[in-house]
Design a protein around this motif. Structure first.
Motif, PDB file in Angstrom:
ATOM      1  N   TRP A 107      -2.125 -14.151   4.530  1.00  0.00           N
ATOM      2  CA  TRP A 107      -1.824 -12.952   3.636  1.00  0.00           C
ATOM      3  C   TRP A 107      -0.847 -11.826   4.488  1.00  0.00           C
ATOM      4  O   TRP A 107      -0.072 -11.304   3.677  1.00  0.00           O
ATOM      5  N   GLU A 108      -1.002 -12.011   5.752  1.00  0.00           N
ATOM      6  CA  GLU A 108       0.050 -11.335   6.463  1.00  0.00           C
ATOM      7  C   GLU A 108       1.313 -11.558   6.314  1.00  0.00           C
ATOM      8  O   GLU A 108       2.487 -10.634   5.992  1.00  0.00           O
ATOM      9  N   ASN A 162      -5.510  -2.017  -1.531  1.00  0.00           N
ATOM     10  CA  ASN A 162      -4.514  -1.979  -0.817  1.00  0.00           C
ATOM     11  C   ASN A 162      -3.234  -1.639  -1.946  1.00  0.00           C
ATOM     12  O   ASN A 162      -3.061  -2.429  -2.879  1.00  0.00           O
ATOM     13  N   CYS A 186      -7.983 -10.985   2.518  1.00  0.00           N
ATOM     14  CA  CYS A 186      -7.062 -10.121   1.966  1.00  0.00           C
ATOM     15  C   CYS A 186      -7.044  -8.721   2.466  1.00  0.00           C
ATOM     16  O   CYS A 186      -7.873  -8.048   2.006  1.00  0.00           O
ATOM     17  N   PRO A 187      -6.177  -8.008   3.307  1.00  0.00           N
ATOM     18  CA  PRO A 187      -6.158  -6.763   3.735  1.00  0.00           C
ATOM     19  C   PRO A 187      -6.263  -5.617   2.767  1.00  0.00           C
ATOM     20  O   PRO A 187      -5.230  -5.801   1.714  1.00  0.00           O
ATOM     21  N   GLY A 188      -7.203  -4.925   3.032  1.00  0.00           N
ATOM     22  CA  GLY A 188      -7.497  -3.461   2.171  1.00  0.00           C
ATOM     23  C   GLY A 188      -8.019  -3.855   0.899  1.00  0.00           C
ATOM     24  O   GLY A 188      -8.345  -3.217   0.161  1.00  0.00           O
TER      25      GLY A 188
END
Length: 571
Positions: free
Chosen positions: A260-261, A536, A514-516
């Motif tokens: 994801w990053e 996010n 998944c960030p955020g």
């Protein structure tokens, strides 16, 4: 692997497997060509192939296509309401009176364009939408003695000839649109992502889809009942949409093959259209053993697996398998009663169309292995879908058990009526308590002998060595009040196979990485209803992973709304 933004090095997709989705090079008119010839041209140019010999190919549509004369006659029944309640009832907002009027004047290209402007998957939606509860359900002709205008069949008529053609592809774009240089990654290649990507591409953005499976289309390709839409038709439609300028990478699982990053570093925005996970379980003793299957899994196997045959549902039968996922020998042509119809994805087999209740496929050995009956548990549309398909395959006794009343069931009434026309029984206010199985009882097993009833053990009891041991015998069910079992009402319900249709699991594991992005009810993605924006600000989501599983047209509408929000953010 080193992945960088385009213009500054290799793209994020440089090290993953790529499938080109160029459309067949056709710009000439299709009106003067026989329909079968158009279909052959599309099939021969397809980049994606499905195996032959699938049971799905023996199913005929419950709503056959219109001829030119039939379509014009039906279109003339429309009264072109000024306030268009049919359009208001359509989640995608298709201008129904507008495209129907064009059919009456012979302007089929204009009719198709009107539909595609609002719904890029207008062809499949014309076939799978529950129109009885949406556009047709709002038709004012319902107030008259006559039935409502057959909007779904007219939509199929207007769009079918353009899916897979260059003329149709041209309708999806916006001539003169300049490329913005912005890039959007879309995770999943189902209806929501296809709709989102199509709109983004028409606005000049680069849309790149990552799909973990080998084929695009999502549940529209793998999970729609065969008598509504065949997989090859959904696949052809998906490929046609991709040909409008969308890049597709199959066999790529984001979060595993691609982080994801890295995705967020290489793209300006990310869209989640991942759908849901597998079938939910009941959570009762004995469920994990052979003979109990997930409804969505079953429909997918009917549609995509050429090795599937009815005997595999009954592990105790000759040639039967312990689980639906086990390998089995392909059924012969004589067992399937081959027939069908042509569509964008395939040529017609011999045989005519069926009526509103569908037509038996002639699965041959199905009845032989289902003497104990088949039980489907659930009250939604998936339950009626799988029950209807099993009945059309020839299973003699198919019963739906639901824990609440018929009035309270979440599925559509017309879907249950179709199932009943196919021979399905519906029993309300009944809840399964335990899966019953036949146990192998040896002469030295005194405890097991004490728990035997007529020579058959009861799985899940105190003397049973394992809840999942033994061949399926049936269910222990009880009367239900407010969806809960009433003590003292338990009884046995014989079954040779049980299909669980109580919904699909969410995707909490995917969301966690998944960030955020936050997880909501049932492991769904939390997102704004109007824009699809998640926690996010650069990640958006829509479709089943957000709404928990609704109609294809709802996924299309939500995907398009998210695309509008993404476009506004990127500009």
């Amino acid at each position: 692997m080193a992945l960088q933004r385009r213009g500054h090095g290799a793209s994020a997709a440089a090290d993953v497997r790529r499938r080109s989705c160029a459309a067949p090079g056709r710009a000439d008119s299709v009106r003067d060509r026989p329909r079968a010839a158009r279909v052959r041209r599309k099939v021969n140019n397809s980049r994606f192939k499905l195996p032959t010999g699938r049971i799905e190919q023996g199913f005929r549509t419950s709503k056959p296509p219109y001829s030119d004369a039939q379509a014009r006659a039906e279109a003339r029944r429309c009264v072109y309401c000024h306030d268009a309640p049919c359009t208001k009832a359509c989640p995608a907002g298709v201008d129904v009176p507008g495209f129907i009027r064009k059919i009456t004047t012979g302007n089929l290209k204009g009719a198709a364009r009107t539909i595609f402007q609002a719904n890029v998957l207008g062809y499949s939606c014309g076939r799978v939408c529950p129109v009885e509860a949406l556009c047709e359900g709002a038709c004012v002709l319902k107030l008259a003695p006559d039935p409502p205008v057959a909007i779904g069949r007219l939509q199929r008529y207007a769009t079918e000839r353009y899916v897979g053609t260059q003329a149709g592809t041209d309708m999806l774009g916006a001539p003169g649109t300049k490329h913005t240089g912005r890039r959007v990654a879309l995770v999943g290649a189902g209806p929501a992502s296809l709709a989102c990507a199509s709109h983004l591409a028409s606005r000049g953005h680069e849309a790149v889809i990552f799909e973990k499976r080998s084929l695009p289309g999502g549940l529209n390709m793998s999970g729609v009942a065969p008598d509504k839409l065949h997989a090859e038709d959904a696949l052809a439609e998906a490929e046609w949409v991709l040909a409008s300028g969308i890049e597709l990478h199959t066999g790529v699982e984001v979060g595993k093959d691609l982080s994801w990053e890295r995705l967020l570093a290489d793209y300006d925005a990310v869209f989640l259209g991942v759908g849901l996970a597998g079938d939910r379980r009941l959570g009762i003793p004995g469920e994990e053993g052979p003979g109990v299957f997930g409804a969505v899994q079953t429909i997918e196997r009917l549609k995509l697996d050429p090795t599937f045959r009815p005997a595999s549902l009954f592990p105790g039968s000759p040639g039967g398998d312990a689980r639906l996922g086990a390998e089995s020998q392909p059924a012969s042509r004589g067992e399937r009663g081959w027939g069908g119809e042509s569509g964008p994805g395939g040529e017609s087999s011999s045989g005519g169309e069926s009526g509103s209740g569908g037509e038996r496929v002639g699965a041959g050995s199905a009845r032989e292995f289902s003497e104990a009956g088949v039980v489907v548990i659930g009250g939604g549309n998936t339950a009626t879908d799988v029950a209807r398909q099993l009945a059309l395959l020839g299973f003699g006794d198919v019963t739906i058990l639901y824990r609440r009343s018929e009035r309270e069931r979440p599925g559509y009434a017309h879907e249950l009526e179709l199932a009943r026309l196919a021979g399905v029984r519906f029993i309300e206010n009944v809840v399964p308590v335990r899966v019953l199985r036949r146990l192998e009882v040896g002469p030295g097993n005194a405890a097991a002998r004490g728990d035997r009833k007529g020579g058959v053990g009861v799985a899940g009891g105190p003397t049973d060595a394992g809840d999942s041991a033994g061949q399926l015998r049936g269910l222990l069910v009880a009367d239900a009040e407010k969806a809960r079992a009433i003590p003292g009402t338990e009884r046995e319900f014989p079954a040779g196979a049980v299909f669980v249709a109580v919904g699909q699991a969410g995707v909490p594991d995917l969301i966690a990485g998944c960030p955020g992005v936050e997880s909501g009810l049932g492991g769904r993605v939390k997102a704004d209803e109007k824009t699809g924006r998640t926690g996010n600000p650069r990640i958006f989501a829509a479709g089943d992973c957000v709404n928990g599983g609704k109609e294809v047209v709802s996924a299309v509408a939500d995907g398009r709304r998210a695309a509008v929000a993404i476009d506004e953010m990127l500009r």
